[in-house]
Structure formats: structure tokens, C-alpha cells
Design an enzyme around this catalytic site. Structure first.
Site, mmCIF file in Angstrom:
data_model
loop_
_atom_site.group_PDB
_atom_site.id
_atom_site.type_symbol
_atom_site.label_atom_id
_atom_site.label_comp_id
_atom_site.label_asym_id
_atom_site.label_seq_id
_atom_site.Cartn_x
_atom_site.Cartn_y
_atom_site.Cartn_z
ATOM 1 N N ASP A 1 34.530 58.562 -4.839
ATOM 2 C CA ASP A 1 33.078 58.666 -4.910
ATOM 3 C C ASP A 1 32.680 59.602 -3.766
ATOM 4 O O ASP A 1 32.926 59.291 -2.589
ATOM 5 C CB ASP A 1 32.477 57.268 -4.716
ATOM 6 C CG ASP A 1 30.973 57.273 -4.617
ATOM 7 O OD1 ASP A 1 30.363 58.356 -4.490
ATOM 8 O OD2 ASP A 1 30.399 56.171 -4.636
ATOM 9 N N ILE A 2 32.100 60.728 -4.088
ATOM 10 C CA ILE A 2 31.842 61.769 -3.082
ATOM 11 C C ILE A 2 30.922 61.268 -1.957
ATOM 12 O O ILE A 2 30.981 61.771 -0.842
ATOM 13 C CB ILE A 2 31.279 63.052 -3.754
ATOM 14 C CG1 ILE A 2 31.518 64.267 -2.868
ATOM 15 C CG2 ILE A 2 29.812 62.897 -4.139
ATOM 16 C CD1 ILE A 2 31.301 65.597 -3.587
ATOM 17 N N GLY B 1 24.128 60.912 -12.837
ATOM 18 C CA GLY B 1 25.422 61.408 -12.387
ATOM 19 C C GLY B 1 25.596 61.397 -10.883
ATOM 20 O O GLY B 1 25.124 60.496 -10.181
ATOM 21 N N VAL B 2 26.239 62.429 -10.381
ATOM 22 C CA VAL B 2 26.516 62.491 -8.941
ATOM 23 C C VAL B 2 25.220 62.655 -8.147
ATOM 24 O O VAL B 2 25.102 62.155 -7.016
ATOM 25 C CB VAL B 2 27.556 63.609 -8.643
ATOM 26 C CG1 VAL B 2 26.991 64.992 -8.834
ATOM 27 C CG2 VAL B 2 28.162 63.431 -7.268
ATOM 28 N N ASP B 3 24.241 63.309 -8.735
ATOM 29 C CA ASP B 3 22.930 63.494 -8.099
ATOM 30 C C ASP B 3 22.285 62.129 -7.803
ATOM 31 O O ASP B 3 21.819 61.859 -6.684
ATOM 32 C CB ASP B 3 22.053 64.318 -9.056
ATOM 33 C CG ASP B 3 20.808 64.890 -8.428
ATOM 34 O OD1 ASP B 3 20.635 64.745 -7.213
ATOM 35 O OD2 ASP B 3 19.994 65.482 -9.171
ATOM 36 N N THR C 1 30.225 69.554 -15.205
ATOM 37 C CA THR C 1 31.147 69.003 -16.220
ATOM 38 C C THR C 1 30.774 67.602 -16.696
ATOM 39 O O THR C 1 31.507 66.997 -17.474
ATOM 40 C CB THR C 1 32.600 68.978 -15.711
ATOM 41 O OG1 THR C 1 32.715 68.053 -14.621
ATOM 42 C CG2 THR C 1 33.044 70.349 -15.267
ATOM 43 N N TYR D 1 25.853 68.218 -17.921
ATOM 44 C CA TYR D 1 25.641 69.609 -18.342
ATOM 45 C C TYR D 1 26.714 70.123 -19.300
ATOM 46 O O TYR D 1 26.605 71.255 -19.796
ATOM 47 C CB TYR D 1 25.499 70.526 -17.125
ATOM 48 C CG TYR D 1 24.116 70.484 -16.483
ATOM 49 C CD1 TYR D 1 23.099 69.699 -17.017
ATOM 50 C CD2 TYR D 1 23.816 71.250 -15.357
ATOM 51 C CE1 TYR D 1 21.831 69.657 -16.439
ATOM 52 C CE2 TYR D 1 22.550 71.226 -14.778
ATOM 53 C CZ TYR D 1 21.564 70.433 -15.323
ATOM 54 O OH TYR D 1 20.312 70.411 -14.748
HETATM 55 N N1 AR6 Z 1 31.269 61.131 -6.887
HETATM 56 C C1 AR6 Z 1 31.956 62.194 -7.377
HETATM 57 N N2 AR6 Z 1 31.780 62.700 -8.610
HETATM 58 C C2 AR6 Z 1 30.875 62.060 -9.397
HETATM 59 C C3 AR6 Z 1 30.110 60.948 -8.965
HETATM 60 C C4 AR6 Z 1 30.337 60.492 -7.642
HETATM 61 N N3 AR6 Z 1 29.674 59.460 -7.132
HETATM 62 N N4 AR6 Z 1 29.293 60.574 -9.989
HETATM 63 C C5 AR6 Z 1 29.541 61.374 -11.022
HETATM 64 N N5 AR6 Z 1 30.504 62.296 -10.681
HETATM 65 P P1 AR6 Z 1 27.061 65.250 -13.350
HETATM 66 P P2 AR6 Z 1 26.280 68.011 -14.019
HETATM 67 C C6 AR6 Z 1 31.098 63.392 -11.452
HETATM 68 O O1 AR6 Z 1 26.630 64.760 -14.686
HETATM 69 O O2 AR6 Z 1 27.160 67.998 -15.217
HETATM 70 C C7 AR6 Z 1 22.078 65.077 -13.053
HETATM 71 O O3 AR6 Z 1 21.155 64.301 -13.745
HETATM 72 C C8 AR6 Z 1 31.019 63.329 -12.947
HETATM 73 O O4 AR6 Z 1 32.006 62.436 -13.460
HETATM 74 O O5 AR6 Z 1 26.748 64.440 -12.157
HETATM 75 O O6 AR6 Z 1 26.302 69.211 -13.111
HETATM 76 C C9 AR6 Z 1 21.417 66.223 -12.316
HETATM 77 O O7 AR6 Z 1 20.153 65.857 -11.816
HETATM 78 C C10 AR6 Z 1 31.335 64.778 -13.299
HETATM 79 O O8 AR6 Z 1 32.733 65.001 -13.235
HETATM 80 O O9 AR6 Z 1 26.504 66.742 -13.050
HETATM 81 C C11 AR6 Z 1 21.320 67.265 -13.387
HETATM 82 O O10 AR6 Z 1 20.208 67.043 -14.224
HETATM 83 C C12 AR6 Z 1 30.677 65.555 -12.163
HETATM 84 O O11 AR6 Z 1 30.409 64.584 -11.142
HETATM 85 C C13 AR6 Z 1 22.569 67.060 -14.186
HETATM 86 O O12 AR6 Z 1 22.937 65.701 -13.983
HETATM 87 C C14 AR6 Z 1 29.389 66.259 -12.532
HETATM 88 O O13 AR6 Z 1 28.649 65.448 -13.461
HETATM 89 C C15 AR6 Z 1 23.717 67.922 -13.684
HETATM 90 O O14 AR6 Z 1 24.806 67.790 -14.568
#
Ligand code: AR6
Length: 175
Positions: A11-12, A33-35, A119, A122
């Protein structure tokens, strides 16, 4: 000294690095997601700071403090939404990595961790996105002497496998 580039599964929000990168959206006001995980872990002051930034274009990056995170800074970048790959997605994703590294280095960071930008929600295919991530970081770090460590922080074991294969393939190639 050459920059150490490696992948791990975590978890980042738990990583003790100088900067973590957030895969944000152009509003910079949070999301899923990560945001979402970063905003929850950093606390409400992050949103207050983000409100002052005026958003962020796809392929660009902006910096905030880490607030309650172990990381000192958060680099917020906005990856491209996958629309089949013919709409400039690779160049925009490359720009996310390059601009994030530059912003971190300009702010004195010696270590930085990236999630797998674009990934998740998006929809960028992991294999293609990881190729851009690894090749861009490998090429760019030479320009930032102060960067000692770049981490690809994978959320799943499957993603980690993809990144490790690409990182090792590069290392094994003959010069
Ligand atoms: N630590 C590390 N990686 C993570 C975590 C975490 N805690 N949580 C999720 N991931 P995403 P995007 C991974 O969807 O595709 C948001 O709503 C996840 O498994 O977070 O760039 C933003 O506000 C995946 O591998 O980001 C935008 O609207 C990676 O992080 C939109 O999502 C990216 O997945 C951005 O979409």
C-alpha cells in the site's frame, strides 16, 4: 551512484520515501483507487492544500506536502484514460513519469515511489503501461543525480510480476 530502481507489493501510503506519486484526476480533489487511499491516509489538510492548486492537466504533475503520511511530499499526476492507445496515451503516460521525477528532484527528494498510473479506473492495460513506466524511468533517472531510489509500488501480486519481469529483462540484456 546509479539510481536503484525496483518493484515491490505494498500500500503506497505506508512507504517511508521522500515522495509518493498519486494517480489523481484533473480536479486534484480526490477520487477512488490510490487517490482515495492517499487522501484518507494523509488527512483533510491534503484536500485543503489541493484546493489551492487549481487542478492539473493530463500528463502534468503538482506537488503537495505529505501531511499525515510517512512520505514528506506527494506528487499528484494525472494519467491518461485508456481509449485504445491511438489517442496519445503512451506519450501522456511517459510525461507523467518524467514530470513527477523532475518535480521530486527539484524539491530535494532522494527516493520516490510510483503506483501503476492509469492501470486501475483509467483502464490502461497493465503490460503496456508497465513498459512505459519502466523504460521512461530508466531513461530519465540519468538526468537527476540526486535520485537514489525509485520504487514501483504494485498493489497486486500480478502487477508486481509484470514489473519485475520488465525490470529483470532490461538488466539481462547484453550491452
Ligand atoms: N497503494 C498502491 N497502489 C494502489 C493503491 C494503494 N493504496 N490503491 C490502488 N492502487 P487507480 P488510475 C493501484 O484506479 O487508473 C481515481 O478515482 C491500483 O490497483 O487508483 O490512474 C482518481 O481520482 C492500480 O494498479 O488510478 C482518478 O479519477 C493503480 O493503483 C482515477 O482514479 C492505479 O489505479 C485515476 O485512475
Amino acid at each position: 551512484m546509479p539510481t536503484r530502481i525496483h518493484a515491490l507489493q505494498a500500500d503506497i501510503t505506508t512507504l517511508s520515501v521522500d515522495a509518493i506519486v498519486n494517480a489523481a484526476n484533473s480536479s486534484l480533489l480526490g477520487g477512488g483507487g490510490v487517490d482515495g487511499a492517499i487522501h484518507r491516509a494523509a488527512g483533510p489538510d491534503l484536500l485543503h492544500e489541493c484546493r489551492l492548486l487549481g487542478g492539473c492537466k493530463t500528463g502534468e504533475a503538482k506537488l503537495t506536502k505529505g501531511h499525515r503520511l510517512p512520505a514528506k511530499f506527494i506528487v499528484h499526476t494525472v494519467g491518461p484514460v485508456w481509449r485504445g492507445g491511438e489517442h496519445g496515451e503512451p506519450a501522456l503516460l511517459q510525461s507523467c513519469y518524467e514530470k513527477s521525477l523532475a518535480l521530486a528532484a527539484q524539491n530535494g527528494c532522494r527516493s520516490i515511489a510510483f503506483p501503476s498510473i492509469s492501470t486501475g479506473i483509467y483502464g490502461y492495460p497493465i503490460e503496456l503501461a508497465a513498459q512505459v513506466a519502466v523504460s521512461t524511468v530508466k531513461a530519465a533517472v540519468a538526468g537527476f543525480d540526486s535520485l537514489e531510489e525509485v520504487v514501483f509500488c504494485c498493489f497486486s501480486a500480478g502487477d508486481l510480476h509484470v514489473y519485475e519481469r520488465l525490470l529483470n529483462a532490461g538488466a539481462a540484456q547484453p550491452r
